[in-house]
Motif scaffolding. Structure first.
Motif, short mmCIF file in Angstrom:
data_model
loop_
_atom_site.label_atom_id
_atom_site.label_comp_id
_atom_site.label_asym_id
_atom_site.label_seq_id
_atom_site.Cartn_x
_atom_site.Cartn_y
_atom_site.Cartn_z
N ASN A 142 2.69 3.54 6.97
CA ASN A 142 3.56 3.78 5.80
C ASN A 142 4.63 4.84 5.91
O ASN A 142 4.91 5.84 4.97
CB ASN A 142 2.79 4.28 4.56
CG ASN A 142 1.82 3.04 3.95
OD1 ASN A 142 2.34 2.01 3.96
ND2 ASN A 142 0.54 3.37 3.79
N GLN A 143 5.28 4.90 7.34
CA GLN A 143 6.23 5.89 7.49
C GLN A 143 7.47 5.11 7.83
O GLN A 143 8.35 5.28 8.82
CB GLN A 143 5.80 6.80 8.73
CG GLN A 143 4.71 7.87 8.37
CD GLN A 143 4.17 8.51 9.38
OE1 GLN A 143 4.54 8.28 10.78
NE2 GLN A 143 3.12 9.47 9.22
N ARG A 194 9.05 -2.06 -1.16
CA ARG A 194 7.71 -2.95 -1.54
C ARG A 194 8.36 -4.34 -2.10
O ARG A 194 7.94 -5.02 -2.89
CB ARG A 194 7.32 -2.43 -2.66
CG ARG A 194 6.70 -1.09 -2.39
CD ARG A 194 5.59 -1.01 -1.55
NE ARG A 194 5.05 0.27 -1.23
CZ ARG A 194 4.23 0.70 -0.03
NH1 ARG A 194 4.25 -0.38 0.79
NH2 ARG A 194 3.70 1.66 -0.06
N HIS A 221 9.56 -3.11 3.53
CA HIS A 221 8.25 -2.20 3.11
C HIS A 221 8.71 -1.19 2.13
O HIS A 221 8.00 -0.91 1.28
CB HIS A 221 7.76 -1.84 4.60
CG HIS A 221 6.40 -1.32 4.16
ND1 HIS A 221 6.19 0.18 4.39
CD2 HIS A 221 5.18 -1.64 4.22
CE1 HIS A 221 5.02 0.45 3.87
NE2 HIS A 221 4.27 -0.80 4.14
N SER A 222 9.70 -0.41 2.67
CA SER A 222 10.14 0.70 1.60
C SER A 222 10.49 0.20 0.42
O SER A 222 10.00 0.97 -0.88
CB SER A 222 11.41 1.37 2.35
OG SER A 222 11.11 1.81 3.78
#
Length: 422
Positions: free
Chosen positions: A261-262, A296, A293-294
């Motif tokens: 999650n980075q 979502r 991913h950032s």
């Protein structure tokens, strides 16, 4: 009438260099190799001719000619030291590998050379060719044959205590077991490779390969922080050597950042001095996944998978971890969408998340079974019914604790009374 061969001299080599086209140069070099002279100078010139000829045949993508060259040179190999023979043979096999679409040819060539080295009792060279053959068989997914070959080779090399070759074989065995999804054996083989490597000087390329495999195995165990550090070490080694594997190490570093999650760090790594050297489809693919991913966004995720199929779907390591990430992202999105409802049509959720209804229905049923939320699927009405989270009354745990404490007191009193009665 002109002689069928050219004398093995610097003038003949210069003649090949000055040739108008590669075909003429190749013809001249073949004639130099036909020189029957076996004087030290002639042998040295022939070695240079072999090097030049190998390069020309590789540039012309003439894999079969390289294979024939190895057969043709066998009488010459009896005139030169075994170490030089090994260098020439491995150099020609490496050259065939540079020609695209020659996997089957390389396997056939290695098998031929194994038979020849056995007949000539050239153990040192045979072991290295067999290790190369095992790697080619693994790439061709001939896992059973590769494993059988490696099992015998490992025992033989351990007896001879050739640690440098042993590192290569143990590392190859680790990759093979990983391909077969046998992680305990993959880790054991990698540990053996590290142990052998600690006793000798290991070339940077080989050390990078060990670090890369270590990172892959740690990532498989979801230890992405440790995996990132190994991928970074591998990247440093490959980058210093301008090895093409550097871009894969960098790609897996970015994958680790996304998995912990980075994803916001991905852009910074790509725009760093080291990252800018490797800009291309591989890094663009990871940037697209990081953006999805950032945000979502499953839709952006699927677009990235479609646009960069070769870089994401066809890389088995990236594909495996991104499948897990996709499932997690989908679960987070579904939980967010169903949160306001107590009863909602599955078709409506599918419309909101922009995925097929049957896909969403299957995922919701899996999430219910995994107890990600409390609910049930009313398939007759095509609805999802969400239950309120049952609230545990605090009085029950407190009552159980009180009863437990009373039980301890009674046991203590019983022990004391038994002592008094005695």
């Amino acid at each position: 009438m002109s002689s069928p061969y050219l004398p093995a001299t610097t003038d003949s080599l210069a003649l090949a260099t000055e040739a108008k086209d590669p075909s003429e140069a190749i013809s001249i070099l073949y004639r130099v190799l036909d020189d029957p002279s076996s004087s030290p100078d002639a042998l040295r010139m022939k070695e240079q001719a072999i090097t030049n000829l190998t390069k020309l045949l590789t540039d012309e993508n003439r894999g079969e000619d390289l294979r024939s060259l190895l057969t043709q040179l066998r009488p010459f190999f009896s005139l030169i030291p075994k170490a030089k023979t090994a260098k020439i043979v491995r150099g020609i096999i490496d050259s065939v590998a540079k020609i695209p679409g020659t996997s089957d040819l390389q396997i056939a060539l290695c098998k031929e050379m194994v038979l020849w080295t056995r007949a000539e009792k050239r153990t040192f060279l045979r072991q290295r060719v067999e290790a190369r053959l095992a790697a080619l068989l693994m790439e061709s997914k001939e896992y059973s044959e590769a494993l059988t070959l490696l099992s015998g080779l490992v025992k033989e090399v351990r007896r001879l205590d050739d640690k440098l070759l042993l590192v290569d074989i143990d590392l190859l065995e680790s990759k093979l077991h990983f391909s077969l999804r046998n992680l305990p054996k993959a880790k054991a083989a990698l540990t053996a490779a590290r142990t052998a490597a600690n006793a000798i000087y290991v070339p940077p390329a080989q050390q990078g390969a060990i670090d890369l495999q270590s990172g892959i195995l740690h990532a498989e165990e979801k230890d992405y922080k440790t995996a990132y550090s190994y991928f970074f070490e591998a990247f440093e080694s490959f980058n210093a050597l301008d090895d093409p594997k550097a871009v894969f190490s960098l790609k897996y570093m970015l994958l680790c950042k996304i998995m912990v999650n980075q994803a916001d760090d991905v852009g910074g790594i790509i725009s760093s001095k080291a990252g800018l050297q490797y800009l291309g489809p591989d890094l663009d693919a990871m940037k697209a996944v990081a953006d999805a991913h950032s945000k979502r966004s499953l839709n952006l995720f699927e677009i990235a998978l479609r646009d960069y199929k070769a870089q994401l779907e066809e890389d088995p390591i990236v594909h495996r971890h991104l499948s897990s990430l996709y499932d997690t992202l989908m679960e987070q999105n579904l939980c967010r969408l169903i949160e306001p409802f107590s009863r909602v049509e599955i078709a409506h959720i599918a419309e909101l998340i922009e995925l097929p209804t049957d896909h969403v229905e299957r995922k919701l049923s899996q999430m219910i079974l995994d107890k990600k939320f409390a609910g049930t699927l009313d398939q007759g009405a095509g609805c999802l019914v969400i239950f309120d989270d049952p609230k545990t009354d605090a009085i029950y745990p407190a009552t159980l604790e009180t009863i437990s404490n009373v039980g301890k007191v009674v046991d203590s009193l019983y022990v004391r009374s038994a002592k008094i009665m005695a």
